[in-house]
Design a protein around this motif. Structure first.
Motif, PDB file in Angstrom:
ATOM      1  N   THR A 123       0.808  -1.233   0.000  1.00 37.83           N
ATOM      2  CA  THR A 123       0.000   0.000   0.000  1.00 37.83           C
ATOM      3  C   THR A 123       0.839   1.280   0.000  1.00 37.83           C
ATOM      4  O   THR A 123       0.375   2.336  -0.411  1.00 37.83           O
ATOM      5  N   GLY A 124       2.079   1.211   0.474  1.00 35.80           N
ATOM      6  CA  GLY A 124       2.929   2.414   0.494  1.00 35.80           C
ATOM      7  C   GLY A 124       2.282   3.533   1.303  1.00 35.80           C
ATOM      8  O   GLY A 124       1.931   3.341   2.478  1.00 35.80           O
ATOM      9  N   ASP A 173       4.203 -10.139   4.184  1.00 36.01           N
ATOM     10  CA  ASP A 173       4.506 -10.426   2.791  1.00 36.01           C
ATOM     11  C   ASP A 173       3.203 -10.729   2.033  1.00 36.01           C
ATOM     12  O   ASP A 173       2.476 -11.653   2.416  1.00 36.01           O
ATOM     13  N   PHE A 222       6.386  -9.959  -8.518  1.00 36.26           N
ATOM     14  CA  PHE A 222       5.223  -9.740  -7.649  1.00 36.26           C
ATOM     15  C   PHE A 222       3.917 -10.033  -8.384  1.00 36.26           C
ATOM     16  O   PHE A 222       2.983 -10.598  -7.816  1.00 36.26           O
TER      17      PHE A 222
HETATM   18  N1  SAH Z   1       0.610   1.356  -3.648  1.00 39.95           N
HETATM   19  C1  SAH Z   1       1.516   2.474  -3.470  1.00 39.95           C
HETATM   20  C2  SAH Z   1       2.965   2.023  -3.277  1.00 39.95           C
HETATM   21  C3  SAH Z   1       3.553   1.239  -4.416  1.00 39.95           C
HETATM   22  S1  SAH Z   1       5.278   0.840  -4.162  1.00 39.95           S
HETATM   23  C4  SAH Z   1       1.383   3.408  -4.648  1.00 39.95           C
HETATM   24  O1  SAH Z   1       0.800   3.012  -5.658  1.00 39.95           O
HETATM   25  O2  SAH Z   1       1.868   4.535  -4.589  1.00 39.95           O
HETATM   26  C5  SAH Z   1       5.226  -0.878  -3.761  1.00 39.95           C
HETATM   27  C6  SAH Z   1       5.031  -1.168  -2.278  1.00 39.95           C
HETATM   28  O3  SAH Z   1       5.125  -2.586  -2.102  1.00 39.95           O
HETATM   29  C7  SAH Z   1       6.092  -0.579  -1.343  1.00 39.95           C
HETATM   30  O4  SAH Z   1       5.443   0.168  -0.326  1.00 39.95           O
HETATM   31  C8  SAH Z   1       6.808  -1.786  -0.760  1.00 39.95           C
HETATM   32  O5  SAH Z   1       7.213  -1.626   0.590  1.00 39.95           O
HETATM   33  C9  SAH Z   1       5.751  -2.864  -0.877  1.00 39.95           C
HETATM   34  N2  SAH Z   1       6.267  -4.233  -0.890  1.00 39.95           N
HETATM   35  C10 SAH Z   1       7.452  -4.679  -1.360  1.00 39.95           C
HETATM   36  N3  SAH Z   1       7.540  -6.016  -1.205  1.00 39.95           N
HETATM   37  C11 SAH Z   1       6.389  -6.432  -0.616  1.00 39.95           C
HETATM   38  C12 SAH Z   1       5.882  -7.694  -0.204  1.00 39.95           C
HETATM   39  N4  SAH Z   1       6.601  -8.826  -0.349  1.00 39.95           N
HETATM   40  N5  SAH Z   1       4.661  -7.754   0.377  1.00 39.95           N
HETATM   41  C13 SAH Z   1       3.923  -6.616   0.536  1.00 39.95           C
HETATM   42  N6  SAH Z   1       4.353  -5.394   0.141  1.00 39.95           N
HETATM   43  C14 SAH Z   1       5.559  -5.295  -0.434  1.00 39.95           C
END
Ligand code: SAH
Length: 286
Positions: A123-124, A173, A222
Motif C-alpha cells: 500500500t505504500g 509479505d 510480484f
Molecule cells: N501502492 C503504493 C505504493 C507502491 S510501491 C502506490 O501506488 O503509490 C510498492 C510497495 O510494495 C512498497 O510500499 C513496498 O514496501 C511494498 N512491498 C514490497 N515487497 C512487498 C511484499 N513482499 N509484500 C507486501 N508489500 C511489499
C-alpha cells in the motif's frame, strides 16, 4: 533581506544549474509552501520581503532540491486522486498514472450498494486503498506492506481522510498476514526489472525506497505471485487489478492465462498510451 522576486529568480537559476527540468515551477512551489501561501499571492506580491530566518530556512529546501531530492519529499506531501497524501522516505511518491488503476476499479465495481472486501497489496502511502475507501463508502479495505514505516504513513493518511474506520493495516509479505477472501485484489507492486534499476534517474534511486521498486529479472516477480496466490484469496467472480510497467502486458497476460482460472483479462492504457493496468476476473466455475 531579499524579496520574493529575487528569491524566485535566484532559486530558478540555481535549480536550472543543477539540472532540474522544471526549475521555475519547483522554485514557485517550494517558496509558496515554505511561506504557507498560494501561488497567486506569491506572484501578486513580488516585493514582499523574506526575513533573514525565512531566507536561511528556505535555502535548506533549495539545497535539498539541488541535490536531486523530489519536491514531494521536501514538502512532505503529494496529491493523489485530488487528496493530499503525507509522504516520507519510507514510501514511494504516488504517481499520477496510478489513478488509472483507481478509475478502472470504480468503472467495474462502483456503486454504493457493494459491501466489498478489498485488499491493497504493497500500500505504500495508502494512495490506492484510501482513494478507493473514499469512493466506495460500503467497502472495507485491508492494506498490507512489508514496510512498517510505510504502514504508519498510510494509517495517518487514512485518518486524515476520514476512512480509517473502514480500513485495516497489516504488516506482512503479500497475503501472508491477511485472513479470508476478497472481492477485489488491487496492487501497484514493485515492477522495475533488476537490470533497469541502475538506469533509473538518480532522483528515484537515491531517494525512493528500493524495495518499493525492484522486482526480479523481468520485473514481474510480484505480479506472478499475486496472480498465483490471489486465486486462493479471491471469491468466485472476484477481480484482480494490477499496475504494470512498460512492456509487461504480454507477460502478465500469459501469467493470468496460464493459470486457467481467470477470464476477462484486460489492459488499460495510461495517458501516455502505455498499457498500465491489467485486470482479470476469477472464473465462477473454478
Ligand atoms: N501502492 C503504493 C505504493 C507502491 S510501491 C502506490 O501506488 O503509490 C510498492 C510497495 O510494495 C512498497 O510500499 C513496498 O514496501 C511494498 N512491498 C514490497 N515487497 C512487498 C511484499 N513482499 N509484500 C507486501 N508489500 C511489499
Amino acid at each position: 533581506m531579499t524579496d520574493i522576486r529575487t528569491t524566485l529568480h535566484r532559486t530558478t537559476l540555481e535549480l536550472t544549474a543543477s539540472g532540474s527540468p522544471s526549475a521555475r515551477l519547483d522554485a514557485e512551489v517550494l517558496l509558496m509552501r515554505y511561506l504557507r501561501t498560494d501561488r497567486l499571492q506569491l506572484l501578486l506580491h513580488p516585493d514582499r520581503e523574506l526575513s533573514g530566518d525565512q531566507s536561511a530556512g528556505f535555502a535548506t529546501w533549495v539545497e535539498r532540491r539541488r541535490r536531486g531530492e523530489p519536491v514531494a519529499y521536501i514538502l512532505g506531501e503529494k496529491e493523489f486522486w485530488s487528496l493530499p497524501f503525507e509522504v516520507n522516505h519510507d514510501v514511494l511518491i504516488p504517481r499520477p498514472e496510478t489513478e488509472c488503476l483507481v478509475e478502472e476499479v470504480l468503472k467495474c465495481c462502483g456503486g454504493p450498494e457493494g459491501h466489498l472486501r478489498i485488499i491493497d497489496i504493497g500500500t505504500g502511502s495508502g494512495a490506492i486503498a484510501i482513494a478507493l475507501a473514499t469512493e466506495l463508502p460500503g467497502a472495507r479495505v485491508l492494506a498490507t506492506d512489508v514496510s512498517p514505516g510505510a504502514l504508519e504513513v498510510a494509517r495517518r493518511n487514512a485518518m486524515r481522510h476520514g476512512v480509517a474506520g473502514r480500513m485495516e493495516f497489516i504488516e506482512g509479505d503479500l497475503f501472508a498476514s491477511a485472513a479470508g477472501e476478497f472481492v477485489l485484489i488491487v496492487s501497484n507492486p514493485p515492477y522495475i526489472p533488476d537490470e533497469v534499476y541502475p538506469l533509473l534517474p538518480s532522483g528515484i534511486r537515491d531517494f525512493e525506497p528500493r524495495r518499493a521498486l525492484v522486482a526480479g529479472p523481468a520485473g514481474a516477480d510480484f505480479h506472478r505471485r499475486i496472480i498465483r496466490e490471489g486465486l486462493g484469496r479471491l471469491v468466485k467472480g472476484g477481480r484482480i487489478f494490477l499496475e504494470i510497467g512498460e512492456g509487461q502486458a504480454e507477460l502478465v497476460e500469459a501469467l493470468f492465462a496460464e493459470s486457467g482460472s481467470y477470464e476477462e483479462i484486460r489492459f488499460r492504457k495510461d495517458y501516455a498510451g502505455l498499457d498500465r493496468v491489467a485486470s482479470a476476473r476469477r472464473k465462477r466455475e473454478t
